[in-house]
Design a protein around this motif. Sequence first.
Motif, PDB file in Angstrom:
ATOM      1  N   ALA A  78       6.205  41.819  67.689  1.00 20.57           N
ATOM      2  CA  ALA A  78       7.599  41.432  67.972  1.00 20.57           C
ATOM      3  C   ALA A  78       7.997  40.245  67.109  1.00 20.57           C
ATOM      4  O   ALA A  78       9.095  40.210  66.539  1.00 20.57           O
ATOM      5  N   TYR A  79       7.109  39.274  67.012  1.00 21.01           N
ATOM      6  CA  TYR A  79       7.390  38.105  66.173  1.00 21.01           C
ATOM      7  C   TYR A  79       7.595  38.525  64.717  1.00 21.01           C
ATOM      8  O   TYR A  79       8.593  38.172  64.084  1.00 21.01           O
ATOM      9  N   ARG A 117      14.693  23.969  56.476  1.00 18.35           N
ATOM     10  CA  ARG A 117      13.625  24.431  55.574  1.00 18.35           C
ATOM     11  C   ARG A 117      12.372  24.883  56.321  1.00 18.35           C
ATOM     12  O   ARG A 117      11.520  25.550  55.752  1.00 18.35           O
ATOM     13  N   GLU A 118      12.240  24.497  57.580  1.00 19.93           N
ATOM     14  CA  GLU A 118      11.042  24.858  58.353  1.00 19.93           C
ATOM     15  C   GLU A 118      11.194  26.260  58.948  1.00 19.93           C
ATOM     16  O   GLU A 118      12.190  26.541  59.607  1.00 19.93           O
ATOM     17  N   PRO A 119      10.201  27.112  58.740  1.00 20.72           N
ATOM     18  CA  PRO A 119      10.258  28.451  59.341  1.00 20.72           C
ATOM     19  C   PRO A 119       9.850  28.403  60.814  1.00 20.72           C
ATOM     20  O   PRO A 119       9.151  27.486  61.247  1.00 20.72           O
ATOM     21  N   VAL A 120      10.311  29.389  61.565  1.00 17.40           N
ATOM     22  CA  VAL A 120       9.824  29.579  62.934  1.00 17.40           C
ATOM     23  C   VAL A 120       8.476  30.279  62.795  1.00 17.40           C
ATOM     24  O   VAL A 120       8.398  31.394  62.285  1.00 17.40           O
ATOM     25  N   ILE A 121       7.407  29.612  63.210  1.00 16.31           N
ATOM     26  CA  ILE A 121       6.078  30.210  63.119  1.00 16.31           C
ATOM     27  C   ILE A 121       5.712  30.855  64.457  1.00 16.31           C
ATOM     28  O   ILE A 121       6.373  30.651  65.473  1.00 16.31           O
ATOM     29  N   PHE A 122       4.640  31.633  64.437  1.00 12.28           N
ATOM     30  CA  PHE A 122       4.216  32.365  65.632  1.00 12.28           C
ATOM     31  C   PHE A 122       3.976  31.423  66.808  1.00 12.28           C
ATOM     32  O   PHE A 122       4.354  31.728  67.936  1.00 12.28           O
ATOM     33  N   LEU A 123       3.376  30.277  66.561  1.00 16.64           N
ATOM     34  CA  LEU A 123       3.122  29.313  67.631  1.00 16.64           C
ATOM     35  C   LEU A 123       4.424  28.861  68.292  1.00 16.64           C
ATOM     36  O   LEU A 123       4.495  28.745  69.517  1.00 16.64           O
ATOM     37  N   HIS A 124       5.472  28.632  67.507  1.00 14.35           N
ATOM     38  CA  HIS A 124       6.781  28.285  68.087  1.00 14.35           C
ATOM     39  C   HIS A 124       7.252  29.399  69.021  1.00 14.35           C
ATOM     40  O   HIS A 124       7.721  29.142  70.136  1.00 14.35           O
ATOM     41  N   PHE A 125       7.142  30.637  68.534  1.00 13.17           N
ATOM     42  CA  PHE A 125       7.605  31.779  69.309  1.00 13.17           C
ATOM     43  C   PHE A 125       6.855  31.890  70.637  1.00 13.17           C
ATOM     44  O   PHE A 125       7.467  32.045  71.700  1.00 13.17           O
ATOM     45  N   VAL A 126       5.532  31.761  70.604  1.00 13.92           N
ATOM     46  CA  VAL A 126       4.729  31.875  71.824  1.00 13.92           C
ATOM     47  C   VAL A 126       5.070  30.752  72.800  1.00 13.92           C
ATOM     48  O   VAL A 126       5.251  30.984  74.003  1.00 13.92           O
ATOM     49  N   ARG A 127       5.179  29.544  72.305  1.00  9.62           N
ATOM     50  CA  ARG A 127       5.535  28.410  73.183  1.00  9.62           C
ATOM     51  C   ARG A 127       6.941  28.575  73.751  1.00  9.62           C
ATOM     52  O   ARG A 127       7.192  28.227  74.898  1.00  9.62           O
ATOM     53  N   TRP A 128       7.845  29.092  72.953  1.00  9.24           N
ATOM     54  CA  TRP A 128       9.207  29.350  73.431  1.00  9.24           C
ATOM     55  C   TRP A 128       9.192  30.417  74.528  1.00  9.24           C
ATOM     56  O   TRP A 128       9.858  30.280  75.545  1.00  9.24           O
ATOM     57  N   LEU A 129       8.400  31.499  74.316  1.00 12.30           N
ATOM     58  CA  LEU A 129       8.297  32.560  75.318  1.00 12.30           C
ATOM     59  C   LEU A 129       7.825  32.014  76.668  1.00 12.30           C
ATOM     60  O   LEU A 129       8.297  32.451  77.720  1.00 12.30           O
ATOM     61  N   LYS A 130       6.875  31.085  76.632  1.00  9.28           N
ATOM     62  CA  LYS A 130       6.330  30.518  77.868  1.00  9.28           C
ATOM     63  C   LYS A 130       7.400  29.802  78.689  1.00  9.28           C
ATOM     64  O   LYS A 130       7.244  29.646  79.894  1.00  9.28           O
ATOM     65  N   THR A 131       8.495  29.376  78.062  1.00  9.42           N
ATOM     66  CA  THR A 131       9.550  28.647  78.775  1.00  9.42           C
ATOM     67  C   THR A 131      10.664  29.563  79.263  1.00  9.42           C
ATOM     68  O   THR A 131      11.571  29.102  79.954  1.00  9.42           O
ATOM     69  N   ARG A 132      10.610  30.828  78.943  1.00  9.18           N
ATOM     70  CA  ARG A 132      11.673  31.775  79.309  1.00  9.18           C
ATOM     71  C   ARG A 132      11.420  32.377  80.680  1.00  9.18           C
ATOM     72  O   ARG A 132      10.284  32.594  81.081  1.00  9.18           O
ATOM     73  N   LYS A 133      12.504  32.709  81.368  1.00 11.38           N
ATOM     74  CA  LYS A 133      12.420  33.492  82.600  1.00 11.38           C
ATOM     75  C   LYS A 133      12.364  34.953  82.203  1.00 11.38           C
ATOM     76  O   LYS A 133      12.897  35.347  81.168  1.00 11.38           O
ATOM     77  N   SER A 134      11.763  35.782  83.043  1.00  8.21           N
ATOM     78  CA  SER A 134      11.583  37.191  82.673  1.00  8.21           C
ATOM     79  C   SER A 134      12.908  37.911  82.456  1.00  8.21           C
ATOM     80  O   SER A 134      12.980  38.845  81.654  1.00  8.21           O
TER      81      SER A 134
END
Length: 180
Positions: A78-79, A117-134
């Motif tokens: 998905a990322y 200039r900074e890309p969204v890396i996989f770690l950002h995505f995973v940490r962001w997912l952890k803060t989301r409601k289902s």
Amino acid sequence: LKMIWCPNAKVGTTSMYDLFRKVLGTGEHVRCIKEFPKKCAPFVSMSLIPESERIKLCERGFTTFTFVRNPYERVLSAYLDKIGRCRVDPSGKVISESPGYEHYCTSIRNKFRLSDREPVIFLHFVRWLKTRKSDEFNQHWMPYRSRCATGNHMSAVHYDIVGRLEHRVNDTMALLFDRL
């Protein structure tokens, strides 16, 4: 056909649609989503059926099936397919090679205060997912439990066939085609 499929995104779903379409001779490729329920025939997605109706269908002998994938590989896919393709153009606008995902990319960029200039890396995505409601999840990273009512809760669907993308998928498909 008396079969109900709950498709999970990022689990070979596009290939499954194409395969079923070819085997059943159902014409053009159509996704079974809420906006196009009449075009979905002969496919019916478990996620579109109210719980009371699911129980009735299962009691009438419908074969229910879904496919799953290693959760890590699914989130990584998905990322790579949806979030990793975002960038910021020279005007500061977030754009994506996967149209419609810009708001997710913007949300992640804002959460981690990323520069243009900074890309969204996989770690950002995973940490962001952890803060989301289902209920904030996109179908491409929505848990199976939310999308297809799997699990051990009271309203869970007990699928007749659960195929794993990484393990013996040909055997699972042969079993399904025998039932078709």
